[in-house]
Motif scaffolding. Structure first.
Motif, short mmCIF file in Angstrom:
data_model
loop_
_atom_site.label_atom_id
_atom_site.label_comp_id
_atom_site.label_asym_id
_atom_site.label_seq_id
_atom_site.Cartn_x
_atom_site.Cartn_y
_atom_site.Cartn_z
N LEU A 5 24.57 -29.95 49.05
CA LEU A 5 24.91 -30.75 47.80
C LEU A 5 25.05 -32.16 48.24
CD1 LEU A 5 27.55 -28.36 46.40
CD2 LEU A 5 25.19 -28.38 45.92
N LEU A 8 21.84 -34.56 47.69
CA LEU A 8 21.43 -34.82 45.94
C LEU A 8 21.76 -36.42 45.79
CD1 LEU A 8 22.93 -31.67 44.51
CD2 LEU A 8 20.42 -32.19 44.65
N SER A 10 23.23 -39.30 43.85
CA SER A 10 24.37 -39.71 43.08
C SER A 10 24.13 -40.29 41.57
CB SER A 10 25.13 -40.63 43.70
OG SER A 10 26.40 -40.93 43.06
N ARG A 172 34.05 -33.41 45.83
CA ARG A 172 32.71 -33.55 45.35
C ARG A 172 32.09 -33.09 44.09
NH1 ARG A 172 27.96 -35.18 47.36
NH2 ARG A 172 28.99 -35.76 49.37
N THR A 174 29.12 -31.76 41.56
CA THR A 174 27.93 -31.80 41.77
C THR A 174 27.63 -31.21 40.20
OG1 THR A 174 27.74 -30.90 43.79
CG2 THR A 174 25.94 -30.27 42.38
N TYR A 218 18.91 -26.85 41.28
CA TYR A 218 19.05 -27.88 42.52
C TYR A 218 18.16 -29.03 42.49
CZ TYR A 218 19.66 -29.64 47.16
OH TYR A 218 20.15 -30.48 48.23
N ALA A 221 19.73 -31.73 40.00
CA ALA A 221 21.00 -31.81 40.23
C ALA A 221 21.70 -33.11 40.65
CB ALA A 221 21.81 -30.92 40.88
N SER A 223 24.86 -35.21 42.68
CA SER A 223 26.12 -34.88 43.49
C SER A 223 26.96 -36.15 43.96
CB SER A 223 25.79 -33.98 44.62
OG SER A 223 27.20 -33.35 45.13
N HIS A 240 29.40 -28.55 35.80
CA HIS A 240 29.93 -29.11 36.98
C HIS A 240 30.60 -28.44 37.97
CE1 HIS A 240 32.51 -29.75 33.48
NE2 HIS A 240 33.44 -29.89 34.54
#
Length: 335
Positions: A5, A8, A10, A172, A174, A218, A221, A223, A240
């Protein structure tokens, strides 16, 4: 392939946000956004920048010490709030404990032992003299606090827009767009860990045999890791997944909506749609889809454009009086 994660991209980080430009800079864009340092001036955040325990002590000082539902997570589940192995209940238990004793229990917790958390309690009812100003939202917007050890909440959505502010520890977030629902393998709608349906995917160790389409989710996504004082805007109904990364964590969030009339939330509509439509023959389902697309989604334009204003009824402007009438009508129909 790794599904880390932290690898990924932001969400966008937006600065200079005020109440006047909040819509233009944040909500109108309808994507998650990070507000770094949003609450750096809050006393509890300033305490957290010294240490997690300093933040916890300040919370205890301002607490009304009311009874709370303290969730207890056994060491074997590694802090993941989820179902039991048979999907007949949850993998955690709860008990009533006063707020200050619960915070003390959290301070004694370790990553390799039982973990504890308190979820979604009213700031006004529990920490009324804690300074938690939010200049972006109306003054009467309710705030909620979440406290705990290092706990992971599976991906879920909120029915209202959300500003979540990290108060102590690190978290965190995601996030997945709403259209990824089919690739997130959502669990039962009527048996949930905390009110909203959750993804069955363990995003810290995804099982691609059980959930082969998760890589599609994914791939799109976002994160981000947030520190005390940072905030994130999460539009409804973005999914989320939230990891509390520190031994003691605190978060304050605000839910609000500029669009729901008279508290008419959409999730009950989904459940009623399942009750009404799911068991129809396919031909009937397809026929009703045409009506839903026409009236709810306006795929053919304004469905009442041909009617004079006074005759549009519930297809016209939704006033509080009209919304109340609809509530009453629905209540009578569902008896």
């Amino acid at each position: 392939m790794s599904y880390d994660l932290a690898a990924l991209p932001s969400p966008a980080e937006v600065s200079g946000v005020t109440a006047e430009n909040f819509a233009a800079k944040i909500t109108d864009i309808y994507r998650p956004a990070v507000l770094r340092g949003f609450a750096n001036h809050w006393p509890v955040v300033q305490a957290a920048k010294q240490s997690d325990s300093a933040a916890a002590r300040l919370l205890q000082q301002h607490s009304k010490d009311t009874p709370q539902a303290l969730l207890q997570l056994p060491a074997s589940i590694n802090g993941r709030l989820f179902y039991n192995d048979t999907l007949t209940g949850m993998n955690f238990s709860g008990r009533q404990t006063r707020m200050n004793a619960a915070i003390e229990q959290m301070l004694q917790g370790r990553h390799d032992s039982e973990r504890y958390c308190i979820q979604c309690v009213s700031v006004a009812a529990n920490f009324s003299d804690l300074s938690l100003d939010n200049p972006l939202l109306p003054a009467d917007t309710k705030a909620f606090v979440w406290l705990g050890n290092s706990v992971t909440v599976p991906a879920h959505f909120d029915e209202a827009s959300n500003i979540a502010v990290v108060v102590a520890g690190k978290r965190r977030f995601t996030l997945f767009p709403p259209e990824q629902v089919a690739n997130l393998y959502i669990g039962p709608l009527d048996l949930t860990p905390a009110g909203q349906p959750v993804s069955m995917v363990n995003m810290l160790a995804p099982d691609l045999i059980a959930h082969p389409n998760y890589p599609k989710a994914y791939a799109v996504a976002l994160s981000v890791e947030l520190e005390p004082g940072d905030a994130i805007y999460i539009p409804t109904p973005w999914w989320h997944h939230v990891q509390s990364l520190s031994a003691f964590n605190a978060l304050v969030n605000y839910w609000w909506s500029d669009t729901y009339v008279a508290g008419a939330l959409p999730f009950p509509m989904l459940l009623h749609g399942l009750l009404s439509l799911k068991h129809m023959p396919v031909a009937q389902q397809q026929a009703w889809q045409q009506l839903l697309r026409h009236y709810l989604l306006a795929e053919n334009g304004d469905p009442a454009a041909h009617l004079p204003q006074h005759a549009k009824g519930i297809l016209g402007e939704m006033t509080p009086q009209l919304a109340h009438g609809i509530h009453q009508w629905l209540a009578n129909q569902l008896k």
